[in-house]
Enzyme design. Structure first.
Site, PDB file in Angstrom:
ATOM      1  N   CYS A   5      58.537  19.951   1.077  1.00  0.00           N
ATOM      2  CA  CYS A   5      57.651  18.936   0.264  1.00  0.00           C
ATOM      3  C   CYS A   5      56.832  17.764   0.597  1.00  0.00           C
ATOM      4  O   CYS A   5      55.345  17.550   1.247  1.00  0.00           O
ATOM      5  CB  CYS A   5      57.536  19.244  -0.479  1.00  0.00           C
ATOM      6  SG  CYS A   5      58.895  19.921  -2.244  1.00  0.00           S
TER       7      CYS A   5
HETATM    8  N1  LIG Z   1      62.197  23.218  -2.499  1.00  0.00           N
HETATM    9  C1  LIG Z   1      61.842  21.921  -3.642  1.00  0.00           C
HETATM   10  O1  LIG Z   1      61.803  20.541  -3.224  1.00  0.00           O
HETATM   11  C2  LIG Z   1      60.092  21.389  -3.911  1.00  0.00           C
HETATM   12  C3  LIG Z   1      60.614  20.842  -5.140  1.00  0.00           C
HETATM   13  C4  LIG Z   1      58.922  21.087  -6.244  1.00  0.00           C
HETATM   14  C5  LIG Z   1      58.123  21.620  -5.457  1.00  0.00           C
HETATM   15  N2  LIG Z   1      58.565  22.805  -5.299  1.00  0.00           N
HETATM   16  C6  LIG Z   1      57.972  23.714  -4.497  1.00  0.00           C
HETATM   17  O2  LIG Z   1      57.697  25.228  -4.895  1.00  0.00           O
HETATM   18  C7  LIG Z   1      57.744  26.229  -4.029  1.00  0.00           C
HETATM   19  C8  LIG Z   1      58.616  26.695  -3.464  1.00  0.00           C
HETATM   20  O3  LIG Z   1      59.636  26.176  -2.518  1.00  0.00           O
HETATM   21  P1  LIG Z   1      60.967  26.693  -2.885  1.00  0.00           P
HETATM   22  O4  LIG Z   1      61.591  25.558  -2.176  1.00  0.00           O
HETATM   23  O5  LIG Z   1      62.073  27.563  -4.143  1.00  0.00           O
HETATM   24  O6  LIG Z   1      61.231  27.663  -1.711  1.00  0.00           O
HETATM   25  P2  LIG Z   1      62.111  28.690  -1.007  1.00  0.00           P
HETATM   26  O7  LIG Z   1      62.068  29.294   0.217  1.00  0.00           O
HETATM   27  O8  LIG Z   1      63.660  28.216  -1.161  1.00  0.00           O
HETATM   28  O9  LIG Z   1      62.530  30.029  -2.296  1.00  0.00           O
HETATM   29  C9  LIG Z   1      60.946  30.861  -2.054  1.00  0.00           C
HETATM   30  C10 LIG Z   1      61.877  31.932  -2.129  1.00  0.00           C
HETATM   31  O10 LIG Z   1      60.151  32.646  -2.253  1.00  0.00           O
HETATM   32  C11 LIG Z   1      60.866  34.297  -1.993  1.00  0.00           C
HETATM   33  N3  LIG Z   1      59.766  35.065  -1.699  1.00  0.00           N
HETATM   34  C12 LIG Z   1      58.547  34.911  -0.954  1.00  0.00           C
HETATM   35  N4  LIG Z   1      57.345  35.288  -0.530  1.00  0.00           N
HETATM   36  C13 LIG Z   1      57.370  36.367  -1.556  1.00  0.00           C
HETATM   37  C14 LIG Z   1      56.526  36.854  -2.560  1.00  0.00           C
HETATM   38  N5  LIG Z   1      55.536  37.172  -1.915  1.00  0.00           N
HETATM   39  N6  LIG Z   1      57.399  37.753  -3.556  1.00  0.00           N
HETATM   40  C15 LIG Z   1      58.531  37.554  -4.296  1.00  0.00           C
HETATM   41  N7  LIG Z   1      58.867  36.784  -3.818  1.00  0.00           N
HETATM   42  C16 LIG Z   1      59.058  35.771  -1.934  1.00  0.00           C
HETATM   43  C17 LIG Z   1      61.901  33.829  -0.534  1.00  0.00           C
HETATM   44  O11 LIG Z   1      62.818  34.917  -0.207  1.00  0.00           O
HETATM   45  C18 LIG Z   1      62.549  33.433  -1.215  1.00  0.00           C
HETATM   46  O12 LIG Z   1      63.378  33.349  -1.756  1.00  0.00           O
HETATM   47  C19 LIG Z   1      56.555  25.542  -3.278  1.00  0.00           C
HETATM   48  O13 LIG Z   1      55.256  25.691  -3.563  1.00  0.00           O
HETATM   49  C20 LIG Z   1      56.851  24.751  -2.410  1.00  0.00           C
HETATM   50  O14 LIG Z   1      56.088  23.737  -2.297  1.00  0.00           O
HETATM   51  C21 LIG Z   1      60.000  22.970  -3.139  1.00  0.00           C
END
Ligand SMILES: NC(=O)c1ccc[n+]([C@@H]2O[C@H](COP(=O)([O-])OP(=O)(O)OC[C@H]3O[C@@H](n4cnc5c(N)ncnc54)[C@H](O)[C@@H]3O)[C@@H](O)[C@H]2O)c1
Length: 413
Positions: A265
């Site tokens: 992030c």
């Molecule tokens: N991690 C954090 O602290 C956090 C906090 C707030 C917001 N976010 C936002 O949330 C979103 C997700 O982040 P995250 O940390 O959960 O990511 P992550 O990498 O932990 O998880 C994402 C998951 O999505 C899957 N994926 C990717 N492309 C895909 C597709 N086309 N179809 C189906 N599954 C798919 C991946 O295999 C993975 O398991 C991002 O935009 C991030 O900026 C993250």
């Protein structure tokens, strides 16, 4: 029964955001289909082993065995859902610009299975206009013709992995939809899961607010990192300065210095803002500068640490303590410790690392705390890390975490 009455939720992406959301929704009485295109993760989850720290194996196993949750890589299961939330990564590309490939592929993947009367929400972080200009057109182009009413909202996730206090339920949720019907459905959905929901007038407000929140942190961390370097040059303890300033009851919020910023992030989202500014012929000058300052911290930390070593040692052994980007998680995405290690090596050091929550990092394995070193750098204070052991052995430690108070041999950043 139409799909809108089923209380079935499909979540695209079962990572740090999607899986905790799934568990919160199960607790709130939803039946959840967790869709992820990474088969190994789907299998791991369905075997009851949680890939994220914020969901315990027990919690996951209870949700699986109750039948209220399962993971799958089959997008067609989204056809059962009254609500579909998109929680896929929104990283940077090689040019450090927004890479929406995964968001596009998630939207393309669900589009043929969006049933009539379904609400589609994007929780992924992105620049303002992403829902309206990217996700909605993809879904309209590929959805079944029978799905005449589809509702859309943006509700950016604010979860802070590893946080013992704030979670999906008690963190207020921003919701901004494209029209009144979408808004009332999105508010009802999040009210069923979260304690507090904040209604904003458009998806662009919600998207921009998320970028503002994380940019606010990036800029303030950069300010304190720069201030630390100024104080250190004048032999002033910056932590004491921050404590002193924090006694002001209004208008000040403490930020602490460190090796830099990491995770999915803080180092990433502000660059969505700088890119978005350029698309509108603007410039986010403070954000650009903050980004540079934070990226200079690893080399500053490397030099500070090596100054603690006897200059006659040509290739000092340096032990880095904690490589995850923050305490309590094993997440090494964008960790500034990578740059720290590279700078140390460039300066001739032999570098090893120790992190109880990270079994493997960039193809290398951790060493134990008994590894002979000339200096240690406490980069991330992981729970369960026995730093005392090093202090007792008389090893000098550069503490970048402000977690060891007044111990001989420990130098604060
Ligand atoms: N991690 C954090 O602290 C956090 C906090 C707030 C917001 N976010 C936002 O949330 C979103 C997700 O982040 P995250 O940390 O959960 O990511 P992550 O990498 O932990 O998880 C994402 C998951 O999505 C899957 N994926 C990717 N492309 C895909 C597709 N086309 N179809 C189906 N599954 C798919 C991946 O295999 C993975 O398991 C991002 O935009 C991030 O900026 C993250």
């Amino acid at each position: 029964m139409s799909v809108e009455n089923t209380k079935t939720l499909a979540i695209i992406g079962q990572g740090y955001v999607g899986l905790p959301l799934a568990m919160a929704a199960v607790d709130a009485g939803w039946t959840v289909i967790g869709i992820d295109n990474f088969q190994a993760k789907v299998s791991q989850i369905n075997s009851g082993s949680s890939p994220v720290e914020d969901v315990t194996d027990q919690q996951l196993q209870a949700a699986l065995s109750s039948g209220a949750y399962k993971a799958t890589n089959d997008f067609s299961e989204a056809a059962l859902a009254a609500v579909i939330t998109i929680c896929v990564p929104t990283p940077l590309d090689d040019k450090r610009e927004p890479d929406l490939t995964l968001l596009r592929s998630a939207a393309t993947g669900i589009a043929p299975f969006v049933s009539n009367e379904t609400l589609v929400v994007s929780e992924s972080t992105s620049y303002p206009g992403t829902l309206r200009d990217l996700i909605i057109p993809i879904i309209y182009e590929n959805k079944p013709v029978t799905s005449q009413s589809v509702y859309f909202a943006s509700a950016p996730e604010r979860v802070n992995p590893g946080d013992p206090i704030w979670n999906q339920k008690n963190t207020p949720r921003l919701v901004g939809a494209i029209d009144a019907d979408s808004q009332s459905r999105a508010l009802a959905f999040y009210k069923s899961i979260c304690d507090a929901v904040v209604s904003v007038s458009t998806p662009e407000i919600a998207e921009a607010a998320k970028l503002l929140e994380n940019t606010f942190r990036l800029v303030n961390i950069a300010l304190i990192n720069e201030f630390t370097q100024l104080c250190s040059a004048a032999d002033i303890n910056v932590q004491e300065v921050i404590d002193a300033a924090s006694s002001k009851p209004y208008g000040f919020m403490p930020f602490r210095p460190g090796v830099g910023v990491g995770g999915h992030c803080i180092p990433v989202d502000p660059l969505y803002l700088t890119w978005w500014a350029r698309q509108h012929n603007g410039e986010a000058a403070i954000v650009e500068a903050a980004n540079l300052i934070n990226h200079e911290m690893p080399s500053y930390v490397a030099e500070r640490a090596l100054r603690l070593v006897n200059p006659e040692i040509k290739n000092p052994q340096v032990l880095i303590l904690g490589v995850a980007y923050k305490p309590g998680v094993g997440d090494v995405r964008e960790t500034p410790v990578s740059e720290l290690r590279d700078h140390l090596k460039t300066l001739g050091a032999v570098v090893s690392w120790h992190d109880p929550l990270v079994p493997l990092w960039e193809d290398s394995k951790p060493v134990d705390l008994g590894w002979e070193c000339d200096v240690a750098i406490l980069a991330t204070k992981q729970p369960g890390m026995d730093v005392e052991q090093l202090i007792k052995r008389g090893i000098q430690i550069l503490d970048c975490t402000n977690s060891i108070k007044k111990q001989s041999g420990v130098v604060p950043l």
